[in-house]
Design an enzyme around this catalytic site. Structure first.
Site, PDB file in Angstrom:
ATOM      1  N   HIS A  49       0.855  -1.186   0.000  1.00  9.40           N
ATOM      2  CA  HIS A  49       0.000   0.000   0.000  1.00  9.40           C
ATOM      3  C   HIS A  49       0.889   1.232   0.000  1.00  9.40           C
ATOM      4  O   HIS A  49       1.945   1.228   0.617  1.00  9.40           O
ATOM      5  CB  HIS A  49      -0.900   0.011   1.249  1.00  9.40           C
ATOM      6  CG  HIS A  49      -2.025   0.966   1.135  1.00  9.40           C
ATOM      7  ND1 HIS A  49      -1.900   2.304   1.424  1.00  9.40           N
ATOM      8  CD2 HIS A  49      -3.291   0.785   0.707  1.00  9.40           C
ATOM      9  CE1 HIS A  49      -3.055   2.891   1.201  1.00  9.40           C
ATOM     10  NE2 HIS A  49      -3.920   2.002   0.757  1.00  9.40           N
TER      11      HIS A  49
ATOM     12  N   ASP B 264      -8.001  -5.196  -0.166  1.00 12.45           N
ATOM     13  CA  ASP B 264      -8.506  -6.030  -1.256  1.00 12.45           C
ATOM     14  C   ASP B 264      -8.126  -7.500  -1.112  1.00 12.45           C
ATOM     15  O   ASP B 264      -8.605  -8.337  -1.871  1.00 12.45           O
ATOM     16  CB  ASP B 264      -7.971  -5.511  -2.609  1.00 12.45           C
ATOM     17  CG  ASP B 264      -8.524  -4.131  -2.919  1.00 12.45           C
ATOM     18  OD1 ASP B 264      -9.738  -3.952  -2.756  1.00 12.45           O
ATOM     19  OD2 ASP B 264      -7.745  -3.245  -3.302  1.00 12.45           O
TER      20      ASP B 264
HETATM   21  N1  CMC Z   1       4.174  -7.586  -4.851  1.00  5.74           N
HETATM   22  C1  CMC Z   1       5.520  -7.593  -4.977  1.00  5.74           C
HETATM   23  N2  CMC Z   1       6.301  -6.512  -4.752  1.00  5.74           N
HETATM   24  C2  CMC Z   1       5.684  -5.383  -4.401  1.00  5.74           C
HETATM   25  C3  CMC Z   1       4.290  -5.310  -4.243  1.00  5.74           C
HETATM   26  C4  CMC Z   1       3.529  -6.473  -4.474  1.00  5.74           C
HETATM   27  N3  CMC Z   1       2.200  -6.454  -4.338  1.00  5.74           N
HETATM   28  N4  CMC Z   1       3.951  -4.052  -3.883  1.00  5.74           N
HETATM   29  C5  CMC Z   1       5.094  -3.362  -3.831  1.00  5.74           C
HETATM   30  N5  CMC Z   1       6.138  -4.159  -4.120  1.00  5.74           N
HETATM   31  C6  CMC Z   1       7.573  -3.784  -4.099  1.00  5.74           C
HETATM   32  C7  CMC Z   1       7.950  -2.971  -5.324  1.00  5.74           C
HETATM   33  O1  CMC Z   1       8.384  -3.799  -6.387  1.00  5.74           O
HETATM   34  C8  CMC Z   1       9.032  -2.093  -4.787  1.00  5.74           C
HETATM   35  O2  CMC Z   1      10.197  -2.875  -4.684  1.00  5.74           O
HETATM   36  P1  CMC Z   1      11.667  -2.191  -4.902  1.00  5.74           P
HETATM   37  O3  CMC Z   1      11.802  -1.191  -3.801  1.00  5.74           O
HETATM   38  O4  CMC Z   1      12.633  -3.327  -4.814  1.00  5.74           O
HETATM   39  O5  CMC Z   1      11.619  -1.551  -6.270  1.00  5.74           O
HETATM   40  C9  CMC Z   1       8.573  -1.789  -3.353  1.00  5.74           C
HETATM   41  O6  CMC Z   1       7.766  -2.922  -2.983  1.00  5.74           O
HETATM   42  C10 CMC Z   1       7.767  -0.510  -3.205  1.00  5.74           C
HETATM   43  O7  CMC Z   1       6.664  -0.592  -4.112  1.00  5.74           O
HETATM   44  P2  CMC Z   1       6.099   0.608  -4.979  1.00  5.74           P
HETATM   45  O8  CMC Z   1       5.480   0.056  -6.199  1.00  5.74           O
HETATM   46  O9  CMC Z   1       7.159   1.656  -5.138  1.00  5.74           O
HETATM   47  O10 CMC Z   1       5.004   1.179  -3.991  1.00  5.74           O
HETATM   48  P3  CMC Z   1       3.809   2.112  -4.396  1.00  5.74           P
HETATM   49  O11 CMC Z   1       3.464   2.863  -3.160  1.00  5.74           O
HETATM   50  O12 CMC Z   1       4.147   2.901  -5.608  1.00  5.74           O
HETATM   51  O13 CMC Z   1       2.639   1.099  -4.795  1.00  5.74           O
HETATM   52  C11 CMC Z   1       0.790  -0.375  -4.657  1.00  5.74           C
HETATM   53  C12 CMC Z   1       1.602   0.710  -3.939  1.00  5.74           C
HETATM   54  C13 CMC Z   1      -0.464  -0.652  -3.839  1.00  5.74           C
HETATM   55  C14 CMC Z   1       0.369   0.119  -6.041  1.00  5.74           C
HETATM   56  C15 CMC Z   1       1.652  -1.666  -4.772  1.00  5.74           C
HETATM   57  O14 CMC Z   1       1.977  -2.140  -3.479  1.00  5.74           O
HETATM   58  C16 CMC Z   1       0.953  -2.762  -5.580  1.00  5.74           C
HETATM   59  O15 CMC Z   1       1.065  -2.782  -6.809  1.00  5.74           O
HETATM   60  N6  CMC Z   1       0.212  -3.703  -4.896  1.00  5.74           N
HETATM   61  C17 CMC Z   1      -0.569  -4.706  -5.619  1.00  5.74           C
HETATM   62  C18 CMC Z   1      -1.881  -4.126  -6.089  1.00  5.74           C
HETATM   63  C19 CMC Z   1      -2.864  -3.915  -4.962  1.00  5.74           C
HETATM   64  O16 CMC Z   1      -3.070  -4.771  -4.117  1.00  5.74           O
HETATM   65  N7  CMC Z   1      -3.507  -2.754  -4.963  1.00  5.74           N
HETATM   66  C20 CMC Z   1      -4.526  -2.381  -3.965  1.00  5.74           C
HETATM   67  C21 CMC Z   1      -4.056  -1.259  -3.090  1.00  5.74           C
HETATM   68  S1  CMC Z   1      -5.037  -1.008  -1.613  1.00  5.74           S
HETATM   69  C22 CMC Z   1      -6.625  -0.597  -2.111  1.00  5.74           C
HETATM   70  C23 CMC Z   1      -6.767   0.479  -3.102  1.00  5.74           C
HETATM   71  O17 CMC Z   1      -5.986   1.421  -3.239  1.00  5.74           O
HETATM   72  O18 CMC Z   1      -7.739   0.406  -3.837  1.00  5.74           O
END
Ligand code: CMC
Length: 428
Positions: free
Chosen positions: A307, A364
């Site tokens: 998140h 989710d």
């Molecule tokens: N699986 C594997 N690695 C992950 C995941 C995941 N679900 N989420 C983040 N990471 C890793 C990412 O690769 C990065 O690694 P590194 O630092 O080595 O490059 C690190 O964790 C930080 O991630 P980020 O993508 O920079 O974080 P963000 O704040 O930009 O993204 C997020 C947040 C929710 C989009 C992401 O965690 C994600 O894609 N999660 C899966 C989709 C999901 O469940 N979304 C629902 C969010 S909650 C409800 C809502 O908003 O509707």
């Protein structure tokens, strides 16, 4: 603590005022940055460090896993209040009195009859259309049926727009589902409560008497309360941004529905179930999928994990996980995806990759399992999220307009070609 944020650039010191929120969050007010520095901007893709507004609606502490609306803990609201009571709180700032609540509910009910011509628009969609696309289009189409300008200085105008969208939106959502399902469209029954009505419109068939299952109703109410607001997330920021151009409430919310649809945001609830099913179909090897999620050369992500703000358990996920067992056993449903989800969570939480990055299950991760147990088809999961999020979008749009916020318009760092001479096609 110093109340000035300062930085030095090209030998000159610049100072900016600091503002502290009621929960001691700190911001540096850089409104005058470009003006005083002669054009310097900040760069923050994804707005990871950028506050876009001041808000009194929702407080969340991602480090501690706290979520409160207007000061009330989400744990209390889900257990003690109804969906519409929380919606009133979020939109108007206080829990309603008995009289305020009765009026609010009655005024929403006055708006549950959607214009029949909307069905012509719905007819134009193929049956296979995803209901989120249909819902976004129908919500936008409402602007044609309610073209009147909402004077945001008029409490009455604002209230009328709010009760209209709250009344019509669940009807449109239910129609999007009926279209998908090849079933006739139902009308609202104003003798029913808000959530019960929505379920009835989704499931009633003309050949059968509809009966609400109290377990389904209670679980649905709790789930939708949990989704009502989550401060400046992608869809809410979209609603505020679209509304900042003074586009109508309906147009702004239609844009919010589209933003919510993506799998990184609300669409994750559908993506989680699809992922769990894929794991089962693949033989149930959880470690294989954990490794895929950790592999930087593999685009696979563990859906329902991570998140932007929570670096601890998402309190909504904790509540949902707590209810999942009870709801499934109350309904006599056994779902193999719940077992796989729990195993996946256990393995991920003990894996250094997820621990170091503070990736925990989000709202989710378990919600889809409950939706499915409640009989909601997978493609409707994100629509349910949208119905839940509607009060939050309304509240944020209202706050933005009432605070007379300026039009949202970020800057950029241009990295393209510098000026060059045009050549006629014969010379290229
Ligand atoms: N699986 C594997 N690695 C992950 C995941 C995941 N679900 N989420 C983040 N990471 C890793 C990412 O690769 C990065 O690694 P590194 O630092 O080595 O490059 C690190 O964790 C930080 O991630 P980020 O993508 O920079 O974080 P963000 O704040 O930009 O993204 C997020 C947040 C929710 C989009 C992401 O965690 C994600 O894609 N999660 C899966 C989709 C999901 O469940 N979304 C629902 C969010 S909650 C409800 C809502 O908003 O509707």
């Amino acid at each position: 603590m110093s109340e000035i944020g300062a930085f030095e650039f090209q030998g000159k010191r610049y100072e900016f005022p600091v503002e502290i929120g009621t929960e001691n969050e700190i911001s540096i007010d850089i409104k005058k940055l470009r003006g005083t520095t002669g054009g310097v901007i900040t760069m923050d893709p994804g707005f990871k460090n950028t506050g876009s507004c001041k808000s009194e609606i929702t407080f969340l502490d991602g480090e501690k896993g706290i979520l409160r609306h207007r000061g009330y803990a989400i744990e209390d609201l889900t257990k003690k209040a109804s969906f519409l009571e929380v919606a009133y709180l979020i939109i108007f700032g206080e829990l309603p009195t008995k009289e305020q609540f009765a009026k609010f509910e009655a005024d929403i009910k006055k708006n549950t009859l959607v214009n029949e011509e909307m069905k012509n628009i719905l007819d134009g969609f193929p049956r296979s259309a995803h209901p989120m696309g249909v819902l976004s289009s129908l919500t936008s189409a409402l602007t044609a049926f309610h073209p009147e300008y909402t004077d945001v200085q008029s409490e009455e105008d604002m209230y009328n727009a709010i009760t209209k969208i709250l009344g019509e939106f669940p009807v449109l959502a239910a129609w999007a589902h009926s279209k998908n399902d090849g079933k006739p469209m139902n009308y609202a029954d104003n003798s029913l409560g808000y959530i019960e009505n929505m379920l009835m419109m989704m499931y009633k068939v003309p050949t059968e008497k509809y009966k609400t299952n109290p377990v389904v109703l209670k679980a649905m109410e709790e789930l939708l309360i949990l989704h009502q607001d989550h401060e400046q997330n992608c869809s809410t920021s979209t609603v505020r941004l679209v509304g900042s151009s003074h586009a109508s409430l309906f147009a702004s919310i239609s844009a919010g529905v589209s933003a919510l649809w993506g799998p990184l945001h609300g669409g994750a609830n559908q993506a989680v179930i699809e992922m769990l099913e894929e794991i089962i179909a693949d033989g149930g090897d959880v470690d294989k999928f954990i490794n895929k999620a950790k592999d930087k050369n593999d685009p696979f992500r563990l859906m329902g994990f991570g998140h932007r703000v929570y670096k601890n358990f998402d309190p909504r996920a904790l509540i949902i996980k707590g209810s999942a067992d009870a709801v499934l056993s109350n309904l006599g449903v056994t779902d193999p995806t719940l077992k796989v989800a729990k195993h996946l969570e256990e393995v991920a939480l003990s894996d250094p990759y997820f621990a170091e990055r503070k990736l925990f299950p989000n709202v989710d991760f378990y919600s889809g399992i409950i939706y499915r147990a409640l009989g909601i088809p997978v493609e409707m999961f994100t629509v349910m999220f949208a119905i839940g999020r509607l009060p939050g979008w309304i509240a944020q749009w209202k706050e933005m307009r009432m605070n007379n916020e300026p039009i949202g318009r970020p800057r950029q760092l241009y990295m393209g070609e510098i000026k060059r001479d045009f050549k006629n096609v014969s010379e290229r």
